[in-house]
Design an enzyme around this catalytic site. Structure first.
Site, PDB file in Angstrom:
ATOM      1  N   CYS A   1     -43.847  43.616  21.383  1.00 18.87           N
ATOM      2  CA  CYS A   1     -43.252  42.911  22.536  1.00 18.87           C
ATOM      3  C   CYS A   1     -41.837  43.445  22.538  1.00 18.87           C
ATOM      4  O   CYS A   1     -41.145  43.366  23.695  1.00 18.87           O
ATOM      5  CB  CYS A   1     -43.222  41.367  22.469  1.00 18.87           C
ATOM      6  SG  CYS A   1     -45.090  40.715  22.425  1.00 18.87           S
TER       7      CYS A   1
ATOM      8  N   HIS B   1     -37.751  38.900  27.210  1.00 14.57           N
ATOM      9  CA  HIS B   1     -39.092  39.052  27.104  1.00 14.57           C
ATOM     10  C   HIS B   1     -39.752  37.857  27.428  1.00 14.57           C
ATOM     11  O   HIS B   1     -39.215  36.695  26.901  1.00 14.57           O
ATOM     12  CB  HIS B   1     -39.358  39.594  25.672  1.00 14.57           C
ATOM     13  CG  HIS B   1     -40.827  39.522  25.299  1.00 14.57           C
ATOM     14  ND1 HIS B   1     -41.636  40.003  26.116  1.00 14.57           N
ATOM     15  CD2 HIS B   1     -41.598  38.888  24.356  1.00 14.57           C
ATOM     16  CE1 HIS B   1     -42.998  39.647  25.605  1.00 14.57           C
ATOM     17  NE2 HIS B   1     -42.700  38.948  24.506  1.00 14.57           N
TER      18      HIS B   1
ATOM     19  N   ASN C   1     -47.593  36.446  28.933  1.00 13.52           N
ATOM     20  CA  ASN C   1     -46.851  37.434  27.974  1.00 13.52           C
ATOM     21  C   ASN C   1     -47.460  38.995  28.180  1.00 13.52           C
ATOM     22  O   ASN C   1     -48.598  39.052  27.633  1.00 13.52           O
ATOM     23  CB  ASN C   1     -46.898  36.947  26.540  1.00 13.52           C
ATOM     24  CG  ASN C   1     -46.141  37.826  25.595  1.00 13.52           C
ATOM     25  OD1 ASN C   1     -45.804  38.966  25.802  1.00 13.52           O
ATOM     26  ND2 ASN C   1     -45.878  37.429  24.290  1.00 13.52           N
TER      27      ASN C   1
END
Ligand SMILES: CC(C)(COP(=O)(O)OP(=O)(O)OC[C@H]1O[C@@H](n2cnc3c(N)ncnc32)[C@H](O)[C@@H]1OP(=O)(O)O)[C@@H](O)C(=O)NCCC(=O)NCCS
Length: 323
Positions: A113, A250, A280
């Protein structure tokens, strides 16, 4: 001094939207649980004909169009992804081919990520070092392909998509008033591996594997790690939270985003949140969020924008850019 200046942005999402309600038919969950714990309302899921390479290509073409450039103007592609089309060659090279580029160089960057922050920092070094003049930095993922769709603790959290920026090496004054990437801090600590990993790979099982996560453990570390690197970037540049126009985190979880902003004293109105729409999307989440906030006029030329991420590894990082 040379700075890597953002001159274009773009994004791509799969055609299919998967709502929390639809997930209720797949696993024992509820819209209420997902929204309350994560802020996610829907995510996009790639069809069979949509891949990391095709979404990455689409985002790259959109970013080039936004910059008023063509693939001929690009000499570097850095693709942040943990879901490449193949073990090798790099999916960045496939995107290069899809764009019809026979020149320059392309490679993948794997920091889960945090991939997009790593990719931006890496492209910046290549541009400032004179290796390339213009770079496409892409975050593209198809996490739906590595999810265990019977594991409700993970499958409700992730989605697919891609985003891209064009960076150009330009001569600037060498102050924080410059446009371009001003500073970055990257970190990793492999001792946290078991908290978020994929249980397969070419050298171990010979299979792709599925994502495994101890969600509560990840949550416990996230805010501290994120705020630590952001404060590091503030110190390195002599800036403070008050100087920021936008925090673009993020997009993992609304509670992590809110907790980090609160700890840093950044008002939530200055935080770009898209986790509700995209879920996500790992390395794609920051460029997707940037694209939304540029399209709706929030992020404008000259704005001071902090990017941050934390993910598997653990990896974490922050990067300050004047738009
Ligand atoms: C995953 C996360 C949302 C779970 O929230 P939580 O408040 O920690 O919840 P817990 O894991 O403690 O689980 C609480 C209960 O909900 C249940 N549960 C888990 N997933 C569920 C789901 N999708 N739907 C309904 N219930 C669920 C659990 O089984 C548990 O039930 P129990 O109390 O009967 O055992 C949260 O830990 C989180 O966001 N972690 C960070 C994850 C992340 O962002 N990772 C990516 C980083 S890049």
């Amino acid at each position: 001094m040379i700075r890597s200046v953002v001159c274009g942005y773009g994004a791509a999402l799969p055609k299919r939207v998967l709502s929390n309600r639809e997930l209720e038919d797949i696993v024992e969950t509820s819209d209420e649980w997902i929204v309350q714990r994560t802020g996610i309302r829907q995510r996009y899921i790639a069809d069979d004909d949509e891949t990391t390479a095709s979404l990455g290509e689409q985002a790259a073409r959109a970013a080039l169009a936004n910059a008023g450039l063509t693939p001929d103007d690009i000499d570097l592609i850095v693709l942040a992804t943990s879901t490449p089309n193949n073990t090798f060659p790099a999916t960045a090279v496939e995107i290069q081919n899809r764009l019809g580029m026979k020149h320059g160089y392309a490679f993948d960057m794997q920091a889960v990520c945090t991939g997009f922050v790593y990719a931006m920092a890496t492209a910046d070094l290549h541009l400032r070092g004179g290796m390339a003049k213009r770079a496409l930095v892409i975050g593209a993922e198809t996490f739906s392909r590595i999810l265990d769709w019977q594991d409700r603790t993970t499958c409700v959290l992730f989605g697919d998509g891609a985003g891209a920026l064009v960076l150009e090496a330009r001569e600037e004054e060498g102050t924080v008033a410059d446009r371009g990437i001003l500073a970055a801090q990257l970190r990793s600590d492999g001792s946290h591996r078991e908290k978020l990993y994929v249980d397969g790979g070419p050298s171990t099982t010979g299979t792709v594997g599925h994502l495994r996560m101890e969600g509560r453990e990840v949550f416990k570390h996230a805010v501290g790690m994120i705020t630590d690197v952001i404060e590091g970037v503030f110190t390195a540049t002599g800036t403070t939270a008050d100087d920021l126009d936008w925090l673009v985190p993020h997009q993992a979880n609304r509670r992590i985003i809110d907790g980090s902003a609160k700890k840093l004293g950044i008002p939530i109105e200055k935080v770009v949140v898209t986790v509700d729409m995209h879920g996500n999307t790992s390395a794609a989440s920051i460029p997707l969020a940037l694209s939304v906030a540029c399209d709706d006029g929030r992020i404008k030329k000259g704005d001071l924008v902090m990017l941050e991420a934390m993910g598997g590894g653990f990896t974490w990082g922050a990067l300050l850019v004047r738009w």
